[in-house]
Design an enzyme around this catalytic site. Structure first.
Site, PDB file in Angstrom:
ATOM      1  N   HIS A 220       0.782  -1.240   0.000  1.00 15.80           N
ATOM      2  CA  HIS A 220       0.000   0.000   0.000  1.00 15.80           C
ATOM      3  C   HIS A 220       0.815   1.292   0.000  1.00 15.80           C
ATOM      4  O   HIS A 220       0.285   2.358  -0.313  1.00 15.80           O
ATOM      5  CB  HIS A 220      -0.940  -0.008   1.208  1.00 15.80           C
ATOM      6  CG  HIS A 220      -2.285   0.592   0.961  1.00 15.80           C
ATOM      7  ND1 HIS A 220      -2.493   1.607   0.054  1.00 15.80           N
ATOM      8  CD2 HIS A 220      -3.503   0.334   1.490  1.00 15.80           C
ATOM      9  CE1 HIS A 220      -3.774   1.937   0.054  1.00 15.80           C
ATOM     10  NE2 HIS A 220      -4.412   1.179   0.908  1.00 15.80           N
TER      11      HIS A 220
ATOM     12  N   TYR B 144     -13.076   5.335  10.553  1.00 19.10           N
ATOM     13  CA  TYR B 144     -12.256   5.845   9.446  1.00 19.10           C
ATOM     14  C   TYR B 144     -12.952   5.475   8.146  1.00 19.10           C
ATOM     15  O   TYR B 144     -13.224   4.307   7.900  1.00 19.10           O
ATOM     16  CB  TYR B 144     -10.892   5.156   9.534  1.00 19.10           C
ATOM     17  CG  TYR B 144      -9.845   5.572   8.519  1.00 19.10           C
ATOM     18  CD1 TYR B 144      -8.711   6.260   8.915  1.00 19.10           C
ATOM     19  CD2 TYR B 144      -9.966   5.239   7.170  1.00 19.10           C
ATOM     20  CE1 TYR B 144      -7.721   6.607   7.992  1.00 19.10           C
ATOM     21  CE2 TYR B 144      -8.998   5.593   6.250  1.00 19.10           C
ATOM     22  CZ  TYR B 144      -7.871   6.275   6.672  1.00 19.10           C
ATOM     23  OH  TYR B 144      -6.896   6.625   5.758  1.00 19.10           O
TER      24      TYR B 144
ATOM     25  N   SER C 264     -12.177   5.951   4.120  1.00 18.50           N
ATOM     26  CA  SER C 264     -11.153   6.433   3.217  1.00 18.50           C
ATOM     27  C   SER C 264     -11.777   7.244   2.079  1.00 18.50           C
ATOM     28  O   SER C 264     -12.785   6.848   1.499  1.00 18.50           O
ATOM     29  CB  SER C 264     -10.408   5.226   2.641  1.00 18.50           C
ATOM     30  OG  SER C 264      -9.350   5.666   1.848  1.00 18.50           O
TER      31      SER C 264
ATOM     32  N   THR D 272      -5.047  10.265   0.215  1.00 22.58           N
ATOM     33  CA  THR D 272      -6.385  10.071   0.771  1.00 22.58           C
ATOM     34  C   THR D 272      -6.617  11.047   1.915  1.00 22.58           C
ATOM     35  O   THR D 272      -5.667  11.613   2.459  1.00 22.58           O
ATOM     36  CB  THR D 272      -6.547   8.651   1.352  1.00 22.58           C
ATOM     37  OG1 THR D 272      -5.522   8.445   2.331  1.00 22.58           O
ATOM     38  CG2 THR D 272      -6.463   7.593   0.268  1.00 22.58           C
TER      39      THR D 272
HETATM   40  O1  BUJ Z   1      -7.284   5.554   3.452  1.00 20.46           O
HETATM   41  C1  BUJ Z   1      -6.195   5.230   2.988  1.00 20.46           C
HETATM   42  O2  BUJ Z   1      -5.234   5.997   3.046  1.00 20.46           O
HETATM   43  C2  BUJ Z   1      -6.031   3.935   2.286  1.00 20.46           C
HETATM   44  C3  BUJ Z   1      -7.044   2.880   2.685  1.00 20.46           C
HETATM   45  C4  BUJ Z   1      -6.679   2.322   4.033  1.00 20.46           C
HETATM   46  N1  BUJ Z   1      -7.669   1.431   4.672  1.00 20.46           N
HETATM   47  C5  BUJ Z   1      -7.650   0.113   4.063  1.00 20.46           C
HETATM   48  C6  BUJ Z   1      -7.259   1.304   6.083  1.00 20.46           C
HETATM   49  C7  BUJ Z   1      -9.039   1.958   4.623  1.00 20.46           C
HETATM   50  N2  BUJ Z   1      -7.013   1.846   1.675  1.00 20.46           N
HETATM   51  C8  BUJ Z   1      -8.038   1.581   0.878  1.00 20.46           C
HETATM   52  O3  BUJ Z   1      -9.091   2.135   1.037  1.00 20.46           O
HETATM   53  C9  BUJ Z   1      -7.833   0.566  -0.225  1.00 20.46           C
HETATM   54  C10 BUJ Z   1      -8.840  -0.494  -0.122  1.00 20.46           C
HETATM   55  C11 BUJ Z   1      -8.932  -1.318  -1.372  1.00 20.46           C
HETATM   56  C12 BUJ Z   1      -9.895  -2.440  -1.222  1.00 20.46           C
HETATM   57  C13 BUJ Z   1     -11.298  -1.957  -1.145  1.00 20.46           C
HETATM   58  C14 BUJ Z   1     -12.247  -3.110  -1.160  1.00 20.46           C
HETATM   59  C15 BUJ Z   1     -13.674  -2.694  -1.154  1.00 20.46           C
HETATM   60  C16 BUJ Z   1     -14.524  -3.543  -2.077  1.00 20.46           C
HETATM   61  C17 BUJ Z   1     -15.446  -4.360  -1.397  1.00 20.46           C
HETATM   62  C18 BUJ Z   1     -16.481  -4.972  -2.301  1.00 20.46           C
HETATM   63  C19 BUJ Z   1     -17.358  -5.788  -1.414  1.00 20.46           C
HETATM   64  C20 BUJ Z   1     -18.439  -6.477  -2.155  1.00 20.46           C
HETATM   65  C21 BUJ Z   1     -19.074  -7.491  -1.255  1.00 20.46           C
HETATM   66  C22 BUJ Z   1     -20.122  -8.280  -1.956  1.00 20.46           C
HETATM   67  C23 BUJ Z   1     -20.668  -9.380  -1.096  1.00 20.46           C
END
Ligand code: BUJ
Length: 652
Positions: free
Chosen positions: A368, A481, A483, A494
């Site tokens: 990341h 949190y 994002s 972000t």
């Molecule tokens: O905020 C940041 O700086 C980066 C964040 C950090 N954190 C993970 C802690 C939130 N990073 C991201 O947001 C990247 C995340 C990438 C993956 C996201 C996945 C979401 C998709 C889910 C789909 C679910 C569908 C379910 C169906 C049953």
């Protein structure tokens, strides 16, 4: 209405502009965004703005309000005021000066990267997220070998477009039907270059920062004592393939950048599949699951033991293709496989790994520090579209000659100390991964369209459901949190949306403690107020007007100047708001099946979600299974309650 006005009047007594129904997707929001981008372009102010300190403090106090008792709140308010008028003011001035000197980047880029690279925690489970591809619509193409070849070829095509600078700019389209159309592109091409950007702005097509793509390929995070480093070698032409813990490389590009014939690639993969049938005795991939200092020390030993060349080949490979040797049983198994796997067939330090199982399930696990979801998602979307629309190979046809001469199996010299480090890493990793639970959840009563009909924000409604569920579970509002990408700005990364608010707290209490006292109409009003405020926070964050990154950068500055840590940051309330029990992130894509990431804290949840047109789904991780089941039940209960309220039914 000043949405932070529940705290105190604006100190300067200024009247704020009314902010109604603002959301990155609403029509009110767009003219503002349009103006910001236009101004950025006209005046060359393309950097992430540093918010006013006064605004950040105000936003911080607003976010603290639902988390603190009265006396704690007053204490934090005192510390915040002293910070704002004292050392904070000086740090803020200093930050602005620094920012002016570093016109090439944003004020948060360096500190944010440092934060990632300085963390000593294992990157797997704690940082690396995963995103899985939908299955290929033609089932016969989901054969492991066929899919691996097709996805690899499409990924390399993306790399070639990037290198030849012909990758289309990343654009956020407000009206994709129109602005992505051929007619619009034709209209743009007729405009002189100097004004074509304005044409795009007028069509509400906003360019996003693409600087992160520099680390997508040929890159790895390298463990070092104290702080890791990012390494890239864009001259390297080989692909890294992992199979049962063995490492293989072959040149997938020729010296002038032409990609190998797809059937030749497939032939190489067949060789690898045949060779790596049993699990390696000491799979070095386990080392990448270690504490970073421990791994840095073992890596030094590896290099000294004469493995420099092999390690270099891993680090510089275009990306890592993991060919797993098992079938996926269900969605939860798929998430476990993509989030952490069994350890032996991964190199978590690689900028990204493309993982493909025997049944053709495919996903990306990415490191990341170098980049965020927006960059990886664009790559995934293009690779999925290309591999399904223009597959490079078809099922049941392979190259006539299986020449293995061009595939190199990496060999390693391992001494006792390295072997035992692998064994220890494996034991630790196995223990940790067994503590992790991942469960998908689907809610089918409503989705985006229905919520929009209710004139509310779908994202706000899902966030509120999490707040109500968490209130049930913890008996209080917990730090949260969400994002939010700031890729609309140069080198933006972000910002945090603080979705636990005084409004969600009030709403959660009404739904849990006093549920029978309220009419459906009254509950609807409470939900509406949450939705409005959430949209407002979302807009602020997307415009770089949150408070988290700003306060973080000031703290980073104090640290790097060697100042004693300001009292403001020593406040237990500051530690608490950053102990995020709920860590949430969403994405919306036609190519994604599942995604997820680990919780930020041992007793928290990692919630990846997507709000589809007619349903909503999430994929939740936690270290304690019991809690997760209860959380999912409570989440479902909250969404059912909202549905009753939207339908005008009182709660039972
Ligand atoms: O905020 C940041 O700086 C980066 C964040 C950090 N954190 C993970 C802690 C939130 N990073 C991201 O947001 C990247 C995340 C990438 C993956 C996201 C996945 C979401 C998709 C889910 C789909 C679910 C569908 C379910 C169906 C049953």
């Amino acid at each position: 209405k000043d949405y932070h006005s529940h705290l105190s009047p604006h100190p300067r007594g200024e009247k704020k502009t009314p902010q109604k129904n603002f959301s990155p997707l609403s029509h009110h929001f767009l003219p503002t965004l349009f103006l910001v981008f236009l101004m950025k372009h006209c005046f060359h102010i393309s950097l992430l703005p540093i918010p006013e300190l006064e605004d950040s403090i105000k936003r911080y106090m607003a976010a603290q309000k639902p988390l603190l008792g009265d006396s704690e709140y007053r204490n934090t308010e005192k510390l915040a005021k002293a910070f704002k008028n004292g050392i904070g003011k000086e740090l803020h001035r200093n930050l602005i000066e620094l920012d002016k000197k570093n016109f090439h980047t944003s004020y948060v880029t360096g500190p944010w990267l440092d934060r990632y690279l300085s963390s000593r925690d294992p990157i797997v489970l704690n940082f690396n997220p995963f995103i899985t591809f939908k299955r290929d619509p033609q089932e016969s193409y989901n054969d492991q070998l066929v899919r691996a070849t097709n996805l690899t070829v499409s990924a390399i095509k993306f790399l070639n477009s990037l290198r030849s600078s012909i990758l289309e700019p990343d654009i956020y389209y407000v009206n994709p039907q129109w602005s992505k159309s051929k007619a619009f592109k034709r209209f743009l091409s007729l405009l002189p270059t100097s004004v074509s950007w304005y044409g795009a702005y007028f069509a509400q097509a906003y360019p996003l920062d693409m600087s992160q793509y520099g680390h997508l390929f040929n890159s790895s995070r390298v463990p070092k004592q104290g702080k890791d480093e990012l390494f890239s070698d864009h001259g390297a032409r080989h692909l890294l393939v992992m199979r049962n813990g063995h490492f293989y490389v072959f040149d997938i590009l020729d010296p002038i950048g032409n990609i190998l014939h797809p059937y030749e690639i497939q032939a190489h993969l067949i060789n690898i599949l045949q060779d790596g049938e049993t699990v390696a005795e000491y799979p070095l991939g386990y080392l990448t699951t270690e504490n970073r200092n421990t791994w840095a020390a073992v890596r030094e030993q590896l290099l000294q033991a004469g493995n420099e060349e092999s390690v270099y080949k891993i680090d510089s490979a275009i990306f890592c293709l993991c060919l797993d040797s098992f079938r996926i049983e269900n969605s939860s198994h798929l998430s476990h496989c993509m989030l952490h796997g069994y350890g032996y067939n991964r190199w978590f330090d690689k900028s990204f790994s493309l993982i493909i199982t025997v049944d053709g399930s495919a996903g990306i696990n990415f490191e990341h520090s170098w980049g965020d979801g927006v960059a990886v998602l664009r790559f995934i979307n293009e690779v999925y579209a290309d591999s399904t629309k223009h597959p490079a190979v078809v099922p049941k046809r392979t190259a006539a000659v299986l020449c293995s001469a061009n595939v190199e199996k990496l060999q390693f010299h391992l001494n006792e100390s390295i072997r035992s480090a692998v064994t220890v890493a494996r034991q630790k990793f196995d223990k940790q991964r067994h503590k992790m639970t991942v469960k998908p959840f689907e809610f089918r009563k409503f989705g985006k369209q229905y919520v929009i009909q209710q004139r509310m924000s779908p994202d706000a409604i899902f966030q509120l459901a999490c707040q109500v569920a968490a209130y049930r579970q913890f008996g209080k509002t917990v730090p949260t949190y969400e994002s939010c990408s700031t890729a609309g700005f140069k080198h933006g990364r972000t910002e945090t949306i603080r979705s636990a608010t005084v409004y969600t707290k009030r709403c959660a209490q009404a739904f849990i403690i006093d549920r029978k006292k309220y009419s459906a109409q009254e509950l609807r009003k409470l939900i509406e107020s949450c939705s409005k405020y959430h949209k407002f926070l979302q807009m602020e964050a997307a415009l770089g007007q949150g408070f988290d990154r700003h306060l973080f950068a000031l703290r980073y500055l104090a640290e790097s100047r060697g100042d004693p840590m300001p009292e403001f940051y020593q406040d237990p309330a500051y530690q608490y708001i950053n102990y995020n029990i709920l860590s949430t992130s969403t994405l919306n894509s036609p190519s994604v099946f599942l995604g997820g990431f680990g919780p930020l804290v041992p007793d928290g949840f990692g919630i990846g979600y997507n709000i589809y047109d007619y349903w909503l789904g999430c994929n939740i991780t936690s270290y304690v299974e019991r809690d997760l089941d209860k959380f999912l039940l409570d989440l479902e209960g909250s969404l059912n309650d909202f549905f009753d309220v939207f339908q005008g039914r009182s709660l039972k």
